[in-house]
Scaffold this motif. Structure first.
Motif, PDB file in Angstrom:
ATOM      1  N   SER A  64       1.048  -1.309   0.051  1.00  0.00           N
ATOM      2  CA  SER A  64      -0.220   0.054  -0.133  1.00  0.00           C
ATOM      3  C   SER A  64       0.835   1.256  -0.135  1.00  0.00           C
ATOM      4  N   SER A  65       0.293   2.297  -0.639  1.00  0.00           N
ATOM      5  CA  SER A  65       0.915   3.665  -0.506  1.00  0.00           C
ATOM      6  C   SER A  65       0.930   4.093   1.056  1.00  0.00           C
ATOM      7  N   SER A  66       1.821   5.148   1.242  1.00  0.00           N
ATOM      8  CA  SER A  66       1.764   5.925   2.470  1.00  0.00           C
ATOM      9  C   SER A  66       0.407   6.402   2.711  1.00  0.00           C
ATOM     10  N   SER A  67      -0.031   7.046   1.919  1.00  0.00           N
ATOM     11  CA  SER A  67      -1.402   7.837   2.019  1.00  0.00           C
ATOM     12  C   SER A  67      -2.550   6.634   2.473  1.00  0.00           C
ATOM     13  N   PHE A  68      -2.709   5.781   1.579  1.00  0.00           N
ATOM     14  CA  PHE A  68      -3.695   4.835   1.806  1.00  0.00           C
ATOM     15  C   PHE A  68      -3.399   3.970   3.240  1.00  0.00           C
ATOM     16  N   SER A  69      -1.961   3.884   3.658  1.00  0.00           N
ATOM     17  CA  SER A  69      -1.644   2.994   4.921  1.00  0.00           C
ATOM     18  C   SER A  69      -2.043   3.885   6.030  1.00  0.00           C
ATOM     19  N   GLU A  70      -2.085   5.367   5.701  1.00  0.00           N
ATOM     20  CA  GLU A  70      -2.484   6.169   6.839  1.00  0.00           C
ATOM     21  C   GLU A  70      -4.062   6.213   7.000  1.00  0.00           C
ATOM     22  N   ILE A  71      -4.880   6.113   5.805  1.00  0.00           N
ATOM     23  CA  ILE A  71      -6.327   5.890   5.795  1.00  0.00           C
ATOM     24  C   ILE A  71      -6.503   4.624   6.630  1.00  0.00           C
ATOM     25  N   GLN A  72      -6.037   3.520   6.464  1.00  0.00           N
ATOM     26  CA  GLN A  72      -6.132   2.217   6.953  1.00  0.00           C
ATOM     27  C   GLN A  72      -5.951   2.385   8.645  1.00  0.00           C
ATOM     28  N   ASN A  73      -4.957   3.200   9.040  1.00  0.00           N
ATOM     29  CA  ASN A  73      -4.598   3.385  10.530  1.00  0.00           C
ATOM     30  C   ASN A  73      -6.077   4.056  11.171  1.00  0.00           C
ATOM     31  N   VAL A  74      -6.535   5.154  10.492  1.00  0.00           N
ATOM     32  CA  VAL A  74      -7.592   5.772  11.173  1.00  0.00           C
ATOM     33  C   VAL A  74      -8.890   4.930  10.849  1.00  0.00           C
ATOM     34  N   ASN A 100     -17.898  21.881   2.844  1.00  0.00           N
ATOM     35  CA  ASN A 100     -17.703  21.675   1.710  1.00  0.00           C
ATOM     36  C   ASN A 100     -16.527  21.204   1.160  1.00  0.00           C
ATOM     37  N   SER A 101     -15.740  20.756   2.147  1.00  0.00           N
ATOM     38  CA  SER A 101     -14.528  20.058   1.477  1.00  0.00           C
ATOM     39  C   SER A 101     -13.841  19.058   2.761  1.00  0.00           C
ATOM     40  N   ILE A 102     -12.702  18.316   1.984  1.00  0.00           N
ATOM     41  CA  ILE A 102     -11.767  17.340   2.978  1.00  0.00           C
ATOM     42  C   ILE A 102     -10.257  17.735   2.435  1.00  0.00           C
ATOM     43  N   HIS A 103      -9.849  17.751   3.613  1.00  0.00           N
ATOM     44  CA  HIS A 103      -8.233  18.139   3.528  1.00  0.00           C
ATOM     45  C   HIS A 103      -7.494  17.575   2.325  1.00  0.00           C
ATOM     46  N   ASN A 104      -6.823  18.339   1.438  1.00  0.00           N
ATOM     47  CA  ASN A 104      -6.424  17.777   0.508  1.00  0.00           C
ATOM     48  C   ASN A 104      -5.169  16.833   0.713  1.00  0.00           C
ATOM     49  N   ASN A 105      -4.480  16.712   1.929  1.00  0.00           N
ATOM     50  CA  ASN A 105      -3.372  16.090   2.204  1.00  0.00           C
ATOM     51  C   ASN A 105      -4.037  14.597   2.824  1.00  0.00           C
ATOM     52  N   ILE A 106      -5.209  14.351   2.508  1.00  0.00           N
ATOM     53  CA  ILE A 106      -5.783  13.049   3.034  1.00  0.00           C
ATOM     54  C   ILE A 106      -5.639  12.880   4.408  1.00  0.00           C
ATOM     55  N   ILE A 107      -4.544  12.477   5.213  1.00  0.00           N
ATOM     56  CA  ILE A 107      -4.525  12.465   6.471  1.00  0.00           C
ATOM     57  C   ILE A 107      -3.190  13.182   7.107  1.00  0.00           C
ATOM     58  N   ASP A 108      -3.530  14.109   7.837  1.00  0.00           N
ATOM     59  CA  ASP A 108      -2.407  14.996   8.392  1.00  0.00           C
ATOM     60  C   ASP A 108      -2.574  14.845  10.101  1.00  0.00           C
ATOM     61  N   ALA A 109      -3.303  13.778  10.589  1.00  0.00           N
ATOM     62  CA  ALA A 109      -3.441  13.710  11.932  1.00  0.00           C
ATOM     63  C   ALA A 109      -2.204  12.994  12.654  1.00  0.00           C
ATOM     64  N   ASN A 110      -1.956  12.871  13.717  1.00  0.00           N
ATOM     65  CA  ASN A 110      -0.641  12.560  14.486  1.00  0.00           C
ATOM     66  C   ASN A 110      -0.997  10.939  14.367  1.00  0.00           C
ATOM     67  N   THR A 111      -0.491  10.376  13.623  1.00  0.00           N
ATOM     68  CA  THR A 111      -0.618   8.707  13.633  1.00  0.00           C
ATOM     69  C   THR A 111       0.811   7.893  13.481  1.00  0.00           C
ATOM     70  N   THR A 112       0.497   6.977  13.880  1.00  0.00           N
ATOM     71  CA  THR A 112       1.773   5.972  13.725  1.00  0.00           C
ATOM     72  C   THR A 112       0.964   4.692  13.445  1.00  0.00           C
ATOM     73  N   GLU A 113       1.723   3.443  13.349  1.00  0.00           N
ATOM     74  CA  GLU A 113       0.913   2.247  12.891  1.00  0.00           C
ATOM     75  C   GLU A 113       0.060   1.886  13.969  1.00  0.00           C
ATOM     76  N   THR A 114       0.635   2.189  15.095  1.00  0.00           N
ATOM     77  CA  THR A 114      -0.211   1.691  16.393  1.00  0.00           C
ATOM     78  C   THR A 114      -0.983   2.838  17.262  1.00  0.00           C
ATOM     79  N   THR A 115      -0.860   3.760  17.083  1.00  0.00           N
ATOM     80  CA  THR A 115      -1.379   4.760  18.013  1.00  0.00           C
ATOM     81  C   THR A 115      -1.909   5.969  17.274  1.00  0.00           C
ATOM     82  N   ILE A 116      -3.016   6.583  17.361  1.00  0.00           N
ATOM     83  CA  ILE A 116      -3.461   7.931  16.819  1.00  0.00           C
ATOM     84  C   ILE A 116      -3.817   8.732  18.200  1.00  0.00           C
ATOM     85  N   THR A 117      -3.095   9.814  18.406  1.00  0.00           N
ATOM     86  CA  THR A 117      -3.703  10.645  19.405  1.00  0.00           C
ATOM     87  C   THR A 117      -4.238  11.848  19.128  1.00  0.00           C
TER      88      THR A 117
END
Length: 366
Positions: free
Chosen positions: A146-156, A240-257
């Protein structure tokens, strides 16, 4: 009668022979009128290009993105579930009067939103590349392909699965199938659809306090980030919109803060894009417009859970519901409230003002 506006000619040329999805000739004419009003939109879309996996490589989801053969086509050809007549029909049915002018206006805003947020080149592209979201499973770890952007979506999505669990239940489909058959038999004059599947929202298990905390933290961090690094960039609202950067949350593979609301809605966009991808496939196969039945399991719901935080009600639930109704109309056929506690009357009195009139008519209490 003289076909001055070309509506009858357009009706005869409805793509993929979707007349089987229309209730009657009047609806066919309204859909044709809507398409005429959208000619400039489709002309613009046909001049654009998107990249999608070729049909020979799409089925192989284990291949890395860089190893898949791609082809370049216009968005209308690439995504018939998004820009085809069946999606237009959903926008037309959003209004009980089926006003083609109003439906065309809503669809234009839908297309503008997709373009502003790069939905076709990101989220919709991911569905072509990795497949639609599955109700049954939320991967415990992102695929190495998976691409990094899609992996971030999977984490969320893993977070959403834990704090706002939803699933697809075959047993529930069987349980409610008889009810659907009785309804169809009772109204033999309408050409209504089969249900593709049933989504179970386990509302009684929602951890709204945790979700609220994540989103409050995310909104604060996003505002600070924009203030220090992008002073001219306006904060993108959920309406009216969603952030263009897909996911810019504070994420890791195991933790979302933290998780900004726009990123929360990005993941729900992926879910709804997947739903409509599947609804389109089912509709074409069955030659009936397919819908989703949504069951809200209200077992153990408490007032504190849904109303304990005014922030959750006004800053999360309200924009979330408006967003889904505005950009994904006529997704559900029924919304079933299952095992509602007595306090649900109080909750519903506060939530129902956020719900459109057409959606309110779909609610059934069991």
């Amino acid at each position: 009668a003289i076909d001055v506006w070309g509506i009858e000619e357009t009706r005869r040329n409805l793509t993929t022979d979707v007349t089987w999805a229309c209730v009657n000739k009047e609806e066919e004419h309204r859909l044709a009128a809507m398409k005429l009003l959208l000619q400039d939109v489709f002309t613009s879309l046909s001049s654009q290009q998107v990249q999608i996996p070729s049909t020979t490589s799409t089925a192989s989801t284990t291949l890395k993105e860089s190893d898949k053969r791609m082809m370049v086509v216009d968005p209308i050809t690439a995504y018939p579930d998004v820009y085809g007549d069946l999606r237009l029909l959903r926008f037309l049915r959003k209004d009980k009067n089926q006003d083609p002018i109003l439906a065309a206006q809503h669809f234009k805003k839908f297309v503008k939103w997709r373009q502003e947020c790069n939905i076709d080149s990101t989220i919709r592209y991911f569905i072509e590349l990795y497949g639609p979201y599955s109700y049954n499973e939320v991967s415990s770890s992102s695929s190495s392909s998976s691409s990094s952007s899609f992996s971030e979506i999977q984490n969320v999505l893993q977070l959403l699965h834990s704090v706002t669990p939803c699933s697809f239940e075959d047993d529930l489909m069987k349980q409610f199938s008889n009810m659907h058959e009785e309804e169809k038999a009772a109204d033999s004059t309408t050409k209504e659809s089969k249900i593709l599947n049933i989504a179970l929202l386990s509302v009684g298990s929602w951890d709204t306090a945790k979700l609220t905390s994540f989103i409050q933290n995310g909104e604060q961090q996003q505002q600070q980030h924009h203030h220090h690094h992008h002073p001219k960039q306006q904060h993108m609202t959920s309406q009216n919109s969603i952030h263009n950067n897909i996911i810019d949350a504070n994420t890791t593979e195991t933790t979302i803060t933290s998780l900004a609301l726009s990123n929360f809605l990005t993941c729900w966009t992926y879910i709804y894009e997947s739903i409509h991808y599947n609804l389109y496939q089912s509709s074409v196969q069955q030659r009936q417009l397919s819908y989703l039945d949504e069951i809200c399991d209200l077992s153990n719901v408490t007032l504190k859970q849904l109303l304990g935080s005014p922030y959750f009600l006004t800053n999360i639930l309200k924009p979330w519901m408006k967003y889904t109704q505005y950009y994904y109309p006529e997704t559900t056929k029924q919304i079933i409230f299952w095992n509602p506690p007595k306090v649900m009357n109080v909750v519903w009195s506060l939530v129902s003002p956020f719900v459109s009139e057409n959606t309110l008519k779909k609610v059934l209490v069991l």
